[in-house]
Design a protein around this motif. Structure first.
Motif, short mmCIF file in Angstrom:
data_model
loop_
_atom_site.label_atom_id
_atom_site.label_comp_id
_atom_site.label_asym_id
_atom_site.label_seq_id
_atom_site.Cartn_x
_atom_site.Cartn_y
_atom_site.Cartn_z
N SER A 134 -3.77 7.78 -8.24
CA SER A 134 -2.61 7.68 -9.33
C SER A 134 -1.52 7.07 -8.73
N LYS A 135 -1.65 6.28 -7.41
CA LYS A 135 -0.83 5.44 -6.87
C LYS A 135 -0.77 3.67 -7.09
N PRO A 136 0.30 3.23 -7.10
CA PRO A 136 0.28 1.66 -7.17
C PRO A 136 -0.28 1.18 -5.76
N VAL A 137 -1.39 0.19 -5.94
CA VAL A 137 -1.69 -0.38 -4.57
C VAL A 137 -1.07 -1.88 -4.35
N LYS A 138 -0.53 -2.20 -3.41
CA LYS A 138 0.06 -3.47 -3.49
C LYS A 138 -1.17 -4.31 -2.63
N LEU A 139 -1.42 -5.56 -3.18
CA LEU A 139 -2.45 -6.59 -2.67
C LEU A 139 -2.34 -7.90 -3.34
N VAL A 140 -2.95 -8.75 -2.80
CA VAL A 140 -3.37 -9.99 -3.42
C VAL A 140 -4.34 -9.99 -4.23
N GLU A 141 -4.11 -9.85 -5.73
CA GLU A 141 -5.07 -9.55 -6.96
C GLU A 141 -6.16 -10.65 -6.72
N LEU A 142 -7.18 -10.20 -6.76
CA LEU A 142 -8.46 -10.99 -7.23
C LEU A 142 -8.90 -11.59 -5.77
N SER A 143 -8.28 -11.32 -4.53
CA SER A 143 -8.73 -11.80 -3.39
C SER A 143 -9.88 -10.83 -2.71
N VAL A 144 -10.12 -11.16 -1.39
CA VAL A 144 -11.15 -10.28 -0.72
C VAL A 144 -10.13 -8.88 -0.50
N SER A 145 -9.04 -8.72 -0.55
CA SER A 145 -8.39 -7.57 -0.40
C SER A 145 -8.83 -6.67 -1.56
N HIS A 146 -8.83 -7.28 -2.83
CA HIS A 146 -9.10 -6.54 -4.16
C HIS A 146 -10.45 -6.08 -3.85
N TYR A 147 -11.25 -6.85 -3.41
CA TYR A 147 -12.85 -6.82 -3.23
C TYR A 147 -13.02 -5.39 -2.39
N LEU A 148 -12.13 -5.48 -1.13
CA LEU A 148 -12.34 -4.42 -0.25
C LEU A 148 -11.90 -3.18 -0.88
N LEU A 149 -10.94 -3.05 -1.76
CA LEU A 149 -10.52 -1.87 -2.44
C LEU A 149 -11.39 -1.43 -3.18
N ASP A 184 3.26 5.02 -0.07
CA ASP A 184 2.79 3.67 -0.35
C ASP A 184 1.69 3.07 0.16
N ALA A 185 0.94 2.42 -0.54
CA ALA A 185 -0.38 1.93 -0.39
C ALA A 185 -0.54 0.29 -0.37
N PHE A 186 -1.31 -0.31 0.55
CA PHE A 186 -1.40 -1.67 0.56
C PHE A 186 -2.62 -2.21 1.11
N VAL A 187 -3.05 -3.26 0.64
CA VAL A 187 -4.32 -3.85 1.23
C VAL A 187 -3.92 -5.07 1.79
N THR A 188 -4.37 -5.47 2.90
CA THR A 188 -4.09 -6.76 3.54
C THR A 188 -4.73 -7.24 4.60
N TRP A 189 -4.55 -8.19 5.45
CA TRP A 189 -5.55 -8.85 6.45
C TRP A 189 -4.60 -9.17 7.75
N ASN A 190 -5.41 -9.33 8.81
CA ASN A 190 -4.60 -9.79 10.14
C ASN A 190 -3.94 -11.22 9.99
N GLY A 201 3.49 6.05 11.23
CA GLY A 201 3.21 6.69 10.12
C GLY A 201 2.57 5.80 9.23
N VAL A 202 2.07 4.77 9.64
CA VAL A 202 1.17 3.61 8.82
C VAL A 202 -0.47 4.03 9.38
N VAL A 203 -1.23 4.37 8.29
CA VAL A 203 -2.58 4.82 8.61
C VAL A 203 -3.44 3.67 7.99
N ASN A 204 -4.52 3.50 8.62
CA ASN A 204 -5.60 2.68 8.27
C ASN A 204 -6.71 3.80 7.61
N VAL A 205 -7.19 3.67 6.38
CA VAL A 205 -7.79 4.43 5.49
C VAL A 205 -9.34 3.79 5.24
N PHE A 206 -9.16 2.74 5.33
CA PHE A 206 -10.47 2.02 5.18
C PHE A 206 -10.23 0.41 5.75
N ASP A 207 -11.26 -0.15 6.32
CA ASP A 207 -11.31 -1.29 6.63
C ASP A 207 -12.51 -2.08 6.66
#
Length: 354
Positions: A134-149, A184-190, A201-207
């Motif tokens: 139920s949260k908004p997740v910020k990421l670059v849409e249709l990128s590998v970040s979106h695929y990872l999600l 707040d949730a995000f998907v990104t890269w190095n 307080g920033v937690v890596n929940v999946f990589d």
């Protein structure tokens, strides 16, 4: 004597013109690249003279050109401005292949092994993938970040309908994470991930280490590119790989150069390499290209791409594009093969036959 001198000068002039014409006639072999840990070796290849050496050896005009915008580099390749490009497996499928450009994966350079991550700001440091519900997740849409999600949700019994995706520029993600509120949730890269994880307080929940071998970084070329071009690119790449992995002063010089061109310190670049599974040996890359794992991954990628409209309106399902593999098999439309994994040149490098 005067006639002899003039005749000699004429011969010299003709020789120089012939040499110039021969150089001008060398087949073009121009590769576009953009900044990313696994592709920094390409800039080193160009700047260190490796490209010039292999171009001369193979009789081609080998050049690696930096394009600062990744998607633009892939678009320019697709439009015909370049003979090859550094590109992920997903984007190679959804941009040039979908665009009708018959494209070959010439070199499998690495796969992301923690470089890409889903991050959640959590006051108690106990967040998980289920925290995204139920949260908004910020990421670059249709990128590998979106695929990872999508892969993370699937592995945890969830779907995208359980949350909302907020398309966000990668240029903004670092600042947004720094100012994030609890939940707040995000998907990104190095290197954004590395910097973010240093904040309380920033937690890596999946990589990407949890889907090894799925986000693949490659050098792709036009399938009809000159054989000498393919040999030159492959040879140059593995010369750089040797310098990166052999140890000693040469490795130190290569890594320092790559870190500088990436705009960071050598320590930061080394940290990013630790979350990048580099195929330093061509034999390893060739074997990966022949693996069942790669075929399974590309099915995941094709389904994601179709489900998210990346194949366009003309596609009826994820088999719209044919994908060919080193064993001669084709998955998808055998009458429209536009992406080819070819281990030939990597194997030639492994056998010392380039």
């Amino acid at each position: 004597m005067s006639l002899i001198r003039h005749f000699s000068r004429a011969l010299i002039g003709l020789t120089l013109l012939s040499a110039s014409a021969a150089h001008a006639a060398a087949p073009r072999c121009h590769i576009a690249w953009s900044h990313y840990t696994g592709w920094e070796p390409v800039g080193y290849i160009q700047d260190s003279g490796i490209a010039a050496r292999w171009g001369k050896k193979m009789g081609v005009d080998l050049q690696f050109t930096l394009i600062n915008d990744y998607i633009e580099s892939v678009n320019q390749y697709t439009a015909g401005s370049f003979d090859g490009v550094t590109v992920t497996n997903m984007d190679g499928l959804t941009i040039p292949a979908v665009g009708g450009v018959d494209t070959t994966v010439l070199v499998v350079g690495d796969f992301s092994n923690g470089n890409d991550a889903i991050l959640v700001k959590s006051a108690d440091n106990k967040a998980s993938v289920h925290s995204l519900k139920s949260k908004p997740v910020k990421l670059v849409e249709l990128s590998v970040s979106h695929y990872l999600l999508a892969r993370a949700l699937d592995k945890n019994g969830m779907a995208e309908r359980d949350l909302s995706v907020v398309n966000t520029s990668d240029a903004d993600l670092g600042g947004l994470i720094a100012a994030a509120a609890d939940g707040d949730a995000f998907v990104t890269w190095n290197p954004i991930v590395m910097t973010a994880l240093q904040q309380p307080g920033v937690v890596n929940v999946f990589d990407s280490a949890q889907i090894p071998g799925e986000i693949i970084d490659t050098i792709m070329v036009r399938t009809d590119a000159d054989d000498a071009c393919k040999r030159a690119v492959t040879g140059a790449w593995y010369e750089a790989m040797g310098q990166m992995s052999q140890g000693g002063a040469k490795t130190q010089q290569a890594l320092s150069s790559m870190a500088a061109q990436a705009g960071g310190s050598e320590a930061e670049f080394q940290a990013q390499l630790r979350t990048t599974r580099m195929f330093y040996e061509p034999k390893q890359a060739a074997e990966f290209s022949r693996s069942q794992q790669l075929k399974d991954t590309m099915r995941f990628v094709a389904k994601f791409s179709f489900d998210h409209g990346l194949y366009g309106n003309g596609a009826s399902d994820e088999t719209f594009i044919g994908i060919a593999y080193p064993d001669g098999s084709v998955w998808g439309n055998a009458d429209f093969v536009k992406l080819r994994f070819d281990a030939t040149y990597m194997q030639m490098a492994a056998d010392g036959k380039l």
